[in-house]
Design a protein around this motif. Structure first.
Motif, PDB file in Angstrom:
ATOM      1  N   UNK A 379      84.400 -77.988 -69.383  1.00 56.60           N
ATOM      2  CA  UNK A 379      85.564 -78.864 -69.337  1.00 56.60           C
ATOM      3  C   UNK A 379      85.861 -79.269 -67.901  1.00 56.60           C
ATOM      4  N   UNK A 380      86.970 -79.981 -67.701  1.00 59.41           N
ATOM      5  CA  UNK A 380      87.279 -80.505 -66.361  1.00 59.41           C
ATOM      6  C   UNK A 380      87.610 -79.390 -65.369  1.00 59.41           C
ATOM      7  N   UNK A 381      87.875 -78.176 -65.871  1.00 64.42           N
ATOM      8  CA  UNK A 381      88.145 -77.033 -64.995  1.00 64.42           C
ATOM      9  C   UNK A 381      86.890 -76.201 -64.727  1.00 64.42           C
ATOM     10  N   UNK A 382      85.749 -76.675 -65.256  1.00 61.29           N
ATOM     11  CA  UNK A 382      84.496 -75.969 -65.028  1.00 61.29           C
ATOM     12  C   UNK A 382      84.252 -74.812 -65.962  1.00 61.29           C
ATOM     13  N   UNK A 383      85.067 -74.668 -66.999  1.00 60.05           N
ATOM     14  CA  UNK A 383      84.898 -73.578 -67.964  1.00 60.05           C
ATOM     15  C   UNK A 383      84.021 -74.022 -69.121  1.00 60.05           C
ATOM     16  N   UNK A 384      83.126 -73.147 -69.553  1.00 68.60           N
ATOM     17  CA  UNK A 384      82.244 -73.466 -70.673  1.00 68.60           C
ATOM     18  C   UNK A 384      83.078 -73.727 -71.929  1.00 68.60           C
ATOM     19  N   UNK A 385      82.726 -74.771 -72.656  1.00 68.37           N
ATOM     20  CA  UNK A 385      83.455 -75.125 -73.870  1.00 68.37           C
ATOM     21  C   UNK A 385      82.915 -74.309 -75.038  1.00 68.37           C
ATOM     22  N   UNK A 386      83.815 -73.572 -75.679  1.00 67.57           N
ATOM     23  CA  UNK A 386      83.436 -72.734 -76.819  1.00 67.57           C
ATOM     24  C   UNK A 386      83.733 -73.468 -78.124  1.00 67.57           C
ATOM     25  N   UNK A 387      82.784 -73.420 -79.044  1.00 68.52           N
ATOM     26  CA  UNK A 387      82.990 -73.948 -80.395  1.00 68.52           C
ATOM     27  C   UNK A 387      83.091 -72.765 -81.347  1.00 68.52           C
ATOM     28  N   UNK A 388      84.310 -72.484 -81.808  1.00 65.30           N
ATOM     29  CA  UNK A 388      84.526 -71.339 -82.691  1.00 65.30           C
ATOM     30  C   UNK A 388      84.197 -71.708 -84.137  1.00 65.30           C
ATOM     31  N   UNK A 389      83.724 -70.706 -84.871  1.00 67.33           N
ATOM     32  CA  UNK A 389      83.388 -70.895 -86.284  1.00 67.33           C
ATOM     33  C   UNK A 389      84.339 -70.016 -87.100  1.00 67.33           C
ATOM     34  N   UNK A 390      85.466 -70.612 -87.482  1.00 64.88           N
ATOM     35  CA  UNK A 390      86.530 -69.849 -88.122  1.00 64.88           C
ATOM     36  C   UNK A 390      86.088 -69.233 -89.445  1.00 64.88           C
ATOM     37  N   UNK A 391      85.204 -69.930 -90.162  1.00 60.16           N
ATOM     38  CA  UNK A 391      84.770 -69.377 -91.440  1.00 60.16           C
ATOM     39  C   UNK A 391      83.871 -68.147 -91.285  1.00 60.16           C
ATOM     40  N   UNK A 392      83.485 -67.817 -90.045  1.00 64.63           N
ATOM     41  CA  UNK A 392      82.683 -66.618 -89.791  1.00 64.63           C
ATOM     42  C   UNK A 392      83.515 -65.480 -89.171  1.00 64.63           C
ATOM     43  N   UNK A 393      84.812 -65.703 -89.039  1.00 67.31           N
ATOM     44  CA  UNK A 393      85.639 -64.662 -88.452  1.00 67.31           C
ATOM     45  C   UNK A 393      85.713 -63.438 -89.366  1.00 67.31           C
ATOM     46  N   UNK A 394      85.807 -62.275 -88.733  1.00 61.90           N
ATOM     47  CA  UNK A 394      85.855 -61.013 -89.482  1.00 61.90           C
ATOM     48  C   UNK A 394      86.964 -60.134 -88.899  1.00 61.90           C
ATOM     49  N   UNK A 395      87.834 -59.638 -89.769  1.00 61.24           N
ATOM     50  CA  UNK A 395      88.914 -58.724 -89.348  1.00 61.24           C
ATOM     51  C   UNK A 395      88.576 -57.305 -89.799  1.00 61.24           C
ATOM     52  N   UNK A 396      88.671 -56.374 -88.831  1.00 63.66           N
ATOM     53  CA  UNK A 396      88.334 -54.974 -89.102  1.00 63.66           C
ATOM     54  C   UNK A 396      89.566 -54.123 -88.829  1.00 63.66           C
ATOM     55  N   UNK A 397      90.095 -53.425 -89.833  1.00 67.32           N
ATOM     56  CA  UNK A 397      91.234 -52.534 -89.602  1.00 67.32           C
ATOM     57  C   UNK A 397      90.810 -51.335 -88.755  1.00 67.32           C
ATOM     58  N   UNK A 398      91.694 -50.888 -87.884  1.00 66.71           N
ATOM     59  CA  UNK A 398      91.409 -49.732 -87.025  1.00 66.71           C
ATOM     60  C   UNK A 398      91.996 -48.497 -87.693  1.00 66.71           C
ATOM     61  N   UNK A 399      91.131 -47.656 -88.189  1.00 67.71           N
ATOM     62  CA  UNK A 399      91.546 -46.436 -88.869  1.00 67.71           C
ATOM     63  C   UNK A 399      91.331 -45.272 -87.912  1.00 67.71           C
TER      64      UNK A 399
END
Length: 400
Positions: A379-399
């Protein structure tokens, strides 16, 4: 103190530092003895050799960092002669090295009492190596190595080890050890509980002193993969062998290691998330006060977005981690590959720790976009642009 010191001649400066050392409370008596021995050698050399004022290099007096660690004083090159700077530069480091590391996790571990200071020392052929500080949290193990007796800013050997091969499997010619310049360290050989194959990184950039100078004569080795799988005890002895160029016999240490990180959590969720041709399975998550670790295996073609076509394409998959409130932990090292992504990857990555144990974590897969020359689109600040894939997100409970 500083103005007075600048007006003293060389002999008076030596006497003043002797008085300072004797009046200071040392963590170990040997530190005072080593400093005095260094001053003796410097003083004898000064008496034997004529001093040519114009020939000395002016160097920043890093050596007084050891005095600063004692809470005594910090001095710069403007306050002592170059002779004193050269002599005191080799005074052994006193105190925590990782406190000045660029890695905030190691710095936090050092300042909160999660490291140990074994101060083991071996001398061979005029070269002294010491193991100064050790950090182990069950997932990650790092230790600092100090070298004395060599006047060179470089610490890590450029000589290929015996038996090294190139990318085609051919043996690389090596220089006989007796012909190598003396004092450069090769990658340490580590043995822990009869295990000897570890993935680690070796660097001679350990951190900066309080006055902004790189810590000299210090290296750090770190094991970041494969420790939890070994089911190591909370305390054990680690054998460290260090080959040094120009010296036949290796330097060997038996280093006591102790896990001081409390309330560590190791999970084996074996949870899978998929989307079309791509899927990944999280096999392990480690949460300690120093490290967050993610182990997973992925398979299949990486998905691409409409923006990642033509002259642009997607990289392999990467993974961010956030807690239940969206707080993200930074990945320690993100490796970029200048090639088309493969279809199978085993990931074993470390991240900064969470401030407190989360109730759950969410894995957020993303790709980067690269051009034909494999440069990453930013981007204009020199940071790599990330393309997130929301349908691949995974939530793991901390037991716990």
């Amino acid at each position: 103190m500083n103005n007075k010191c600048s007006e003293l001649n060389e002999e008076e400066q030596i006497l003043q530092i002797r008085r300072t050392v004797k009046q200071s409370k040392m963590p170990q008596e040997s530190y005072a003895n080593q400093i005095m021995e260094r001053l003796d050698r410097m003083e004898n050399r000064r008496r034997r050799e004529p001093v040519q004022r114009g020939s000395w290099k002016k160097k920043t007096l890093v050596s007084m960092t050891s005095a600063a660690m004692l809470g005594v004083l910090v001095m710069g090159s403007g306050f002592v002669s170059p002779v004193m700077a050269d002599a005191l530069k080799n005074v052994p480091w006193i105190g925590n090295v990782f406190e000045y590391n660029a890695d905030s996790s190691l710095k936090q571990a050092s300042t909160t009492g999660l490291t140990t200071l074994p101060n083991l020392t071996v001398t061979k052929d005029g070269v002294t190596l010491s193991i100064k500080e050790v950090m182990f949290d069950g997932t990650r193990l790092a230790f600092a190595i100090e070298r004395q007796g060599i006047d060179d800013d470089n610490m890590i050997s450029l000589y290929p080890p015996e038996g090294a091969t190139d990318e085609n499997g051919k043996l690389i010619p090596t220089t006989p050890i007796e012909l190598q310049n003396k004092g450069y360290l090769s990658i340490p050989d580590i043995e822990i509980e009869e295990h000897s194959k570890f993935f680690g990184s070796f660097t001679d950039y350990v951190g900066k002193t309080p006055d902004g100078q790189n810590i000299p004569n210090m290296a750090m080795y770190e094991i970041t993969k494969g420790l939890t799988e070994k089911n190591l005890p909370e305390s054990f002895d680690m054998t460290v062998k260090l080959n040094v160029s120009g010296i036949q016999e290796p330097f060997e240490f038996v280093v006591p290691v102790k896990n001081l990180a409390k309330d560590s959590i190791v999970l084996h969720p074996n949870q899978t998330q998929s989307n079309g041709e791509f899927s990944y399975t999280v096999s392990q998550v480690d949460l300690t006060s120093v490290t967050t670790r993610l182990v997973l295996d992925s398979e299949g073609k990486v998905p691409e977005t409409p923006e990642q076509t033509g002259d642009l394409s997607a990289t392999k998959m990467y993974y961010d981690i956030v807690d239940q409130d969206g707080n993200q932990v930074q990945q320690n090292i993100v490796g970029y590959f200048h090639s088309s992504p493969g279809t199978k990857y085993h990931e074993d990555e470390t991240y900064k720790p969470f401030g407190k144990t989360p109730k759950s974590i969410t894995i957020k897969p993303y790709t980067l976009t690269v051009k034909k020359d494999w440069s990453v689109v930013s981007n204009h600040e020199g940071q790599s642009i990330k393309t997130y894939h929301k349908d691949l997100e995974m939530t793991i409970p901390i037991v716990q």
